[in-house]
Design an enzyme around this catalytic site. Structure first.
Site, mmCIF file in Angstrom:
data_model
loop_
_atom_site.group_PDB
_atom_site.id
_atom_site.type_symbol
_atom_site.label_atom_id
_atom_site.label_comp_id
_atom_site.label_asym_id
_atom_site.label_seq_id
_atom_site.Cartn_x
_atom_site.Cartn_y
_atom_site.Cartn_z
ATOM 1 N N TYR A 141 0.823 -1.212 0.000
ATOM 2 C CA TYR A 141 0.000 0.000 0.000
ATOM 3 C C TYR A 141 0.858 1.265 0.000
ATOM 4 O O TYR A 141 0.368 2.348 -0.281
ATOM 5 C CB TYR A 141 -0.943 0.022 1.208
ATOM 6 C CG TYR A 141 -2.052 -1.011 1.150
ATOM 7 C CD1 TYR A 141 -2.172 -1.871 0.060
ATOM 8 C CD2 TYR A 141 -2.965 -1.133 2.177
ATOM 9 C CE1 TYR A 141 -3.170 -2.821 0.002
ATOM 10 C CE2 TYR A 141 -3.985 -2.086 2.127
ATOM 11 C CZ TYR A 141 -4.074 -2.922 1.032
ATOM 12 O OH TYR A 141 -5.066 -3.870 0.978
ATOM 13 N N ASP A 224 -3.018 -18.228 1.623
ATOM 14 C CA ASP A 224 -4.168 -18.894 0.995
ATOM 15 C C ASP A 224 -4.756 -19.950 1.920
ATOM 16 O O ASP A 224 -5.976 -20.075 2.073
ATOM 17 C CB ASP A 224 -3.787 -19.485 -0.377
ATOM 18 C CG ASP A 224 -2.433 -20.175 -0.374
ATOM 19 O OD1 ASP A 224 -1.636 -19.958 0.565
ATOM 20 O OD2 ASP A 224 -2.157 -20.957 -1.305
#
Ligand code: NAD
Length: 361
Positions: A141, A224
């Site tokens: 970010y 994941d």
């Protein structure tokens, strides 16, 4: 004790829920013999309207002068079409960065009375009590280079960069171990070390730090798999620590395990323990100004503020017990009510929590 609290109501339902937080803090002061002085600042869309920027210098100065900051929420359609630097969310990212708030704590706790509100089976989520710690000021970010460029062939290419220094990883890692120590002493570090070099460094640093915290059981999980495990068997976790992007996604996933976004508080802390506290949800423009918002996420953020920035554990316990008590009494705002149940307004729910606090031991 005397504390200076900066209130940043923000946009949408922000002013309604922050009003309930202020009401609660006044009651806490009375009950626990504390003294709060309140200042108010502008952040987000309301700041753009009033000053032309989502994070006015004055707001930052007020924050630096306060012992803790309580934020409602920012954002709304009105400001969505402006240039990137004039979006409400830029104010939020900016204040986190400017105050060095690198550790975002998001508890996902399911009150037994609300187990039916989760989309998961009650036996999977009943008694859930986990904390996701998200690194908040680094990673993709903020990494450079970033942007969208025109290539020689005329097509465009977008680029963002995931960067973490060893020091940034160590800092958030220590927060993870410290919080785990105060809870169930189990820390799961989430990364993507099978693919990303950033994650390989992350894991190396976490393993090294683990040597300093032999009383905390450290495990590692790929992101994941973590997403899968969070919905398969969320109670296996105690404290999860992860980088910014993974934490953004996983903490929203953990939030939904509890059924209502209106129940979830958060804290963003810097190295000195100074923090900004806010509900996990956004400004909910669809219900703004209608007294329909659930204020409990904000009131539970007040409890975190009392615990983490002011060290007032008894007052924090009092607030959490008051929230549990109103839920036991069957009091509900619309978002957590089942069909046919009477529904309280934002202010009535705030009043009920104040009454439960005053009646509590
Ligand atoms: P949102 O969280 O504002 O709303 C999602 C849904 O949840 C809506 O239906 C809303 O009515 C409901 N909801 C949210 N909080 C509630 C509460 N306390 N009580 C009852 N219902 C509640 O998310 P969104 O709709 O994606 O975003 C709306 C605006 O908020 C956008 O401008 C977005 O950028 C902003 N936003 C801000 C923050 C923040 O300030 N930290 C976080 C997320 C989104």
């Amino acid at each position: 004790m005397s504390y200076r609290i900066l209130l940043l109501p923000g946009d949408g339902i922000g002013p309604e829920i922050v009003a309930e937080a202020e009401k609660l803090l006044r009651a806490v002061a009375e009950k626990f013999g504390l003294d709060f002085s309140f200042t108010r600042g502008l952040l987000g869309g309301c700041a753009i309207d009033a000053t032309g920027t989502p994070l006015p210098d004055e707001t930052l100065a007020l924050a630096r002068d306060a012992d803790a900051v309580l934020l409602g929420a920012v954002g709304g359609q009105k400001w969505d079409r402006g240039p990137a630097h004039l979006r409400p969310e830029r104010g939020l990212l900016g204040i986190r960065k400017a105050l060095g708030l690198y550790a975002n704590l998001r508890p996902a706790l399911l009150f037994p009375e609300l187990a039916g509100a989760s989309t998961l089976k009650p036996e999977v989520v009943a008694g859930l009590d986990i904390v996701i710690i998200r690194e908040l000021t680094g990673g993709i970010y903020f990494g450079e280079p970033r942007g969208v460029e025109r290539l020689p062939d005329g097509s465009r290419e977008g680029r963002n960069t995931m960067v973490y220094s060893e020091a940034e990883i160590e800092r958030i890692g220590r927060t993870g171990f410290d919080i785990a120590r105060r809870r169930g002493r189990r820390l799961c570090s989430v990364d993507k070390a099978n693919v990303l070099e950033t994650s390989q460094l992350w894991r190396e640093v976490m393993v090294r730090l683990g040597g300093e915290y032999p009383d905390v059981e450290l495990s590692h999980m790929y992101v994941d798999n973590a997403a899968m495990q969070l919905v398969r068997a969320p109670k296996q976790f105690d404290v999860v620590v992860t980088e910014n992007l993974f934490g953004d996604i996983l903490s929203d996933c953990a939030a939904m395990l509890t059924g209502s976004i209106g129940m979830l508080p958060s804290a963003s802390l810097n190295q000195t323990g100074f923090g900004m506290y806010e509900p996990v949800h956004g400004s909910a423009p669809d219900i703004a100004g209608q007294q329909k918002a659930n204020p409990l996420a904000t009131l539970l953020s007040v409890a975190m503020l009392l615990r983490y920035s002011l060290g007032e554990a008894a007052a924090a316990d009092g607030v959490e017990q008051a929230v549990a008590s109103v839920l036991r009494q069957g009091l509900r705002t619309a978002d957590i009510a089942v069909a046919g149940e009477p529904v309280l307004s934002t202010a009535a729910m705030g009043d009920a929590v104040v009454a439960a606090l005053c009646a509590g031991g």
